[in-house]
Design a protein around this motif. Structure first.
Motif, short mmCIF file in Angstrom:
data_model
loop_
_atom_site.label_atom_id
_atom_site.label_comp_id
_atom_site.label_asym_id
_atom_site.label_seq_id
_atom_site.Cartn_x
_atom_site.Cartn_y
_atom_site.Cartn_z
N VAL A 162 6.48 21.18 -2.18
CA VAL A 162 7.26 20.10 -1.59
C VAL A 162 6.35 18.93 -1.23
CG1 VAL A 162 8.73 19.46 0.35
CG2 VAL A 162 8.99 21.69 -0.73
N GLN A 163 5.21 19.25 -0.66
CA GLN A 163 4.32 18.19 -0.25
C GLN A 163 3.81 17.42 -1.47
OE1 GLN A 163 4.09 21.36 0.64
NE2 GLN A 163 3.66 21.58 2.81
N SER A 164 3.55 18.12 -2.57
CA SER A 164 3.05 17.47 -3.78
C SER A 164 4.06 16.47 -4.32
CB SER A 164 2.72 18.51 -4.85
OG SER A 164 1.76 19.41 -4.38
N VAL A 165 5.31 16.87 -4.36
CA VAL A 165 6.36 15.99 -4.86
C VAL A 165 6.52 14.80 -3.92
CG1 VAL A 165 8.83 15.80 -5.35
CG2 VAL A 165 7.57 17.84 -6.05
N ALA A 166 6.52 15.06 -2.62
CA ALA A 166 6.64 13.97 -1.65
C ALA A 166 5.47 13.00 -1.78
CB ALA A 166 6.72 14.53 -0.23
N THR A 167 4.26 13.53 -1.94
CA THR A 167 3.08 12.68 -2.10
C THR A 167 3.22 11.82 -3.35
OG1 THR A 167 1.71 14.32 -1.00
CG2 THR A 167 0.56 12.67 -2.32
N ARG A 168 3.69 12.41 -4.43
CA ARG A 168 3.86 11.66 -5.67
C ARG A 168 4.87 10.53 -5.49
NH1 ARG A 168 5.50 13.94 -11.66
NH2 ARG A 168 5.60 11.91 -12.63
N ILE A 169 5.98 10.81 -4.83
CA ILE A 169 7.00 9.78 -4.59
C ILE A 169 6.41 8.64 -3.77
CG2 ILE A 169 9.18 9.30 -3.39
CD1 ILE A 169 10.06 12.17 -4.26
N VAL A 170 5.66 8.97 -2.73
CA VAL A 170 5.04 7.95 -1.88
C VAL A 170 4.06 7.11 -2.70
CG1 VAL A 170 3.46 7.59 0.07
CG2 VAL A 170 5.36 9.20 0.27
N VAL A 171 3.24 7.76 -3.52
CA VAL A 171 2.25 7.03 -4.34
C VAL A 171 2.95 6.13 -5.35
CG1 VAL A 171 0.47 7.32 -6.12
CG2 VAL A 171 0.40 8.70 -4.03
N GLU A 172 3.99 6.66 -6.02
CA GLU A 172 4.71 5.83 -7.00
C GLU A 172 5.37 4.63 -6.33
OE1 GLU A 172 7.34 8.61 -8.93
OE2 GLU A 172 5.77 9.30 -10.29
N ARG A 173 5.93 4.84 -5.15
CA ARG A 173 6.57 3.73 -4.42
C ARG A 173 5.52 2.70 -4.02
NH1 ARG A 173 10.14 0.21 -4.20
NH2 ARG A 173 10.91 -0.34 -2.16
N GLU A 174 4.38 3.16 -3.57
CA GLU A 174 3.29 2.25 -3.19
C GLU A 174 2.83 1.44 -4.40
OE1 GLU A 174 0.63 0.20 -0.84
OE2 GLU A 174 2.25 1.52 -0.20
N GLN A 175 2.76 2.08 -5.57
CA GLN A 175 2.37 1.36 -6.80
C GLN A 175 3.41 0.30 -7.16
OE1 GLN A 175 1.88 4.76 -9.41
NE2 GLN A 175 -0.33 4.89 -9.01
N GLU A 176 4.68 0.62 -6.98
CA GLU A 176 5.75 -0.35 -7.24
C GLU A 176 5.62 -1.56 -6.31
OE1 GLU A 176 9.62 1.45 -6.87
OE2 GLU A 176 9.16 2.97 -8.37
N ILE A 177 5.34 -1.28 -5.04
CA ILE A 177 5.20 -2.36 -4.05
C ILE A 177 4.03 -3.27 -4.42
CG2 ILE A 177 4.58 -2.85 -1.64
CD1 ILE A 177 6.23 -0.27 -0.93
N ARG A 178 2.91 -2.67 -4.77
CA ARG A 178 1.72 -3.46 -5.12
C ARG A 178 1.92 -4.24 -6.42
NH1 ARG A 178 -3.32 0.47 -3.39
NH2 ARG A 178 -2.79 0.47 -1.19
N ALA A 179 2.69 -3.70 -7.35
CA ALA A 179 2.92 -4.36 -8.64
C ALA A 179 4.03 -5.42 -8.57
CB ALA A 179 3.27 -3.31 -9.71
N PHE A 180 4.70 -5.51 -7.45
CA PHE A 180 5.84 -6.43 -7.32
C PHE A 180 5.36 -7.88 -7.41
CE2 PHE A 180 8.70 -9.04 -4.69
CZ PHE A 180 9.88 -8.82 -5.36
N GLN A 181 6.06 -8.64 -8.24
CA GLN A 181 5.77 -10.07 -8.38
C GLN A 181 6.94 -10.84 -7.77
OE1 GLN A 181 3.00 -11.42 -9.89
NE2 GLN A 181 2.21 -9.34 -10.14
N SER A 182 6.68 -11.58 -6.72
CA SER A 182 7.76 -12.35 -6.11
C SER A 182 8.07 -13.56 -6.98
CB SER A 182 7.38 -12.78 -4.69
OG SER A 182 6.25 -13.61 -4.73
N GLN A 183 9.34 -13.90 -7.04
CA GLN A 183 9.78 -15.03 -7.85
C GLN A 183 10.79 -15.85 -7.04
OE1 GLN A 183 11.57 -13.51 -11.39
NE2 GLN A 183 9.80 -12.29 -11.96
N GLU A 184 10.68 -17.17 -7.16
CA GLU A 184 11.67 -18.03 -6.52
C GLU A 184 12.86 -18.17 -7.43
OE1 GLU A 184 10.60 -21.81 -4.89
OE2 GLU A 184 8.61 -21.04 -4.36
N TYR A 185 14.05 -18.18 -6.82
CA TYR A 185 15.27 -18.44 -7.60
C TYR A 185 16.34 -19.01 -6.73
CZ TYR A 185 16.80 -13.85 -5.90
OH TYR A 185 17.14 -12.78 -5.12
#
Length: 185
Positions: A162-185
């Motif tokens: 369970v902890q491994s899966v939870a850790t993976r989800i947290v890491v993937e979410r953190e990667q998404e946050i860091r890769a996010f490119q803000s755009q004006e619209y």
């Protein structure tokens, strides 16, 4: 008859009466070796088991009783852990298929137990394999991820399933946050 729990053993022995000795294995009697991983990765992830130090006396007693018994009834739970316990008992006690019966019951009543005795089955190797795979995965993942968690998060954390899966989800979410490119619209 060998069951998992000592409380069950006493109750069942009352139901069966003379001619039956009901003993408890107190759960699993062996586990993966503590040294290294307890898994031979080079040989198809073959598990390496050892009898738990706190179970050596119980195993010795069960071996003696099994040798004297006309039939050995393995009555652990029907889930994969219970099935694995029955298989480990079969292996460690060096039981013979001709005088070993696997039974399961879903309630501790005289009728349920007698019905189970009248309808024995074989050890379900698929359930045993499922439990072994889960245990091996726990060991491999836990041994590799836990030290990382200790260094990066907090000492003593466990990286099991369970902890491994939870850790993976947290890491993937953190990667998404860091890769996010803000755009004006």
């Amino acid at each position: 008859m060998i069951v998992e729990s000592p409380a069950k053993a006493k109750t069942i022995e009352k139901f069966l009466g003379n001619g039956y000795t009901v003993k408890s294995s107190f759960g699993h009697i062996r586990d993966l070796e503590k040294k290294d991983l307890g898994v031979d990765i080079e040989h198809n992830f073959q598990p390496k088991y050892e009898i738990s130090s706190d179970k050596k006396t119980i195993v010795k007693e069960l071996k003696t009783l099994a040798k004297e018994a006309k039939t050995v009834w393995l009555a652990s739970d029907e889930d994969r852990e219970g099935e694995a316990i029955a298989w480990h008992l079969f292996e460690v006690l060096k039981l013979k298929p001709e005088n070993t019966k696997r039974i399961v019951f879903h309630e501790i009543t005289k009728d349920a137990i007698l019905h189970a005795i009248q309808n024995p089955r074989n050890i379900d190797k698929n359930l045993v394999d499922a439990q072994q795979a889960r245990r091996i995965l726990d060991r491999i993942v836990g041994y590799q991820l836990s030290p990382l968690l200790w260094r990066k998060v907090r000492r003593g954390l466990s990286a099991g399933r369970v902890q491994s899966v939870a850790t993976r989800i947290v890491v993937e979410r953190e990667q998404e946050i860091r890769a996010f490119q803000s755009q004006e619209y």
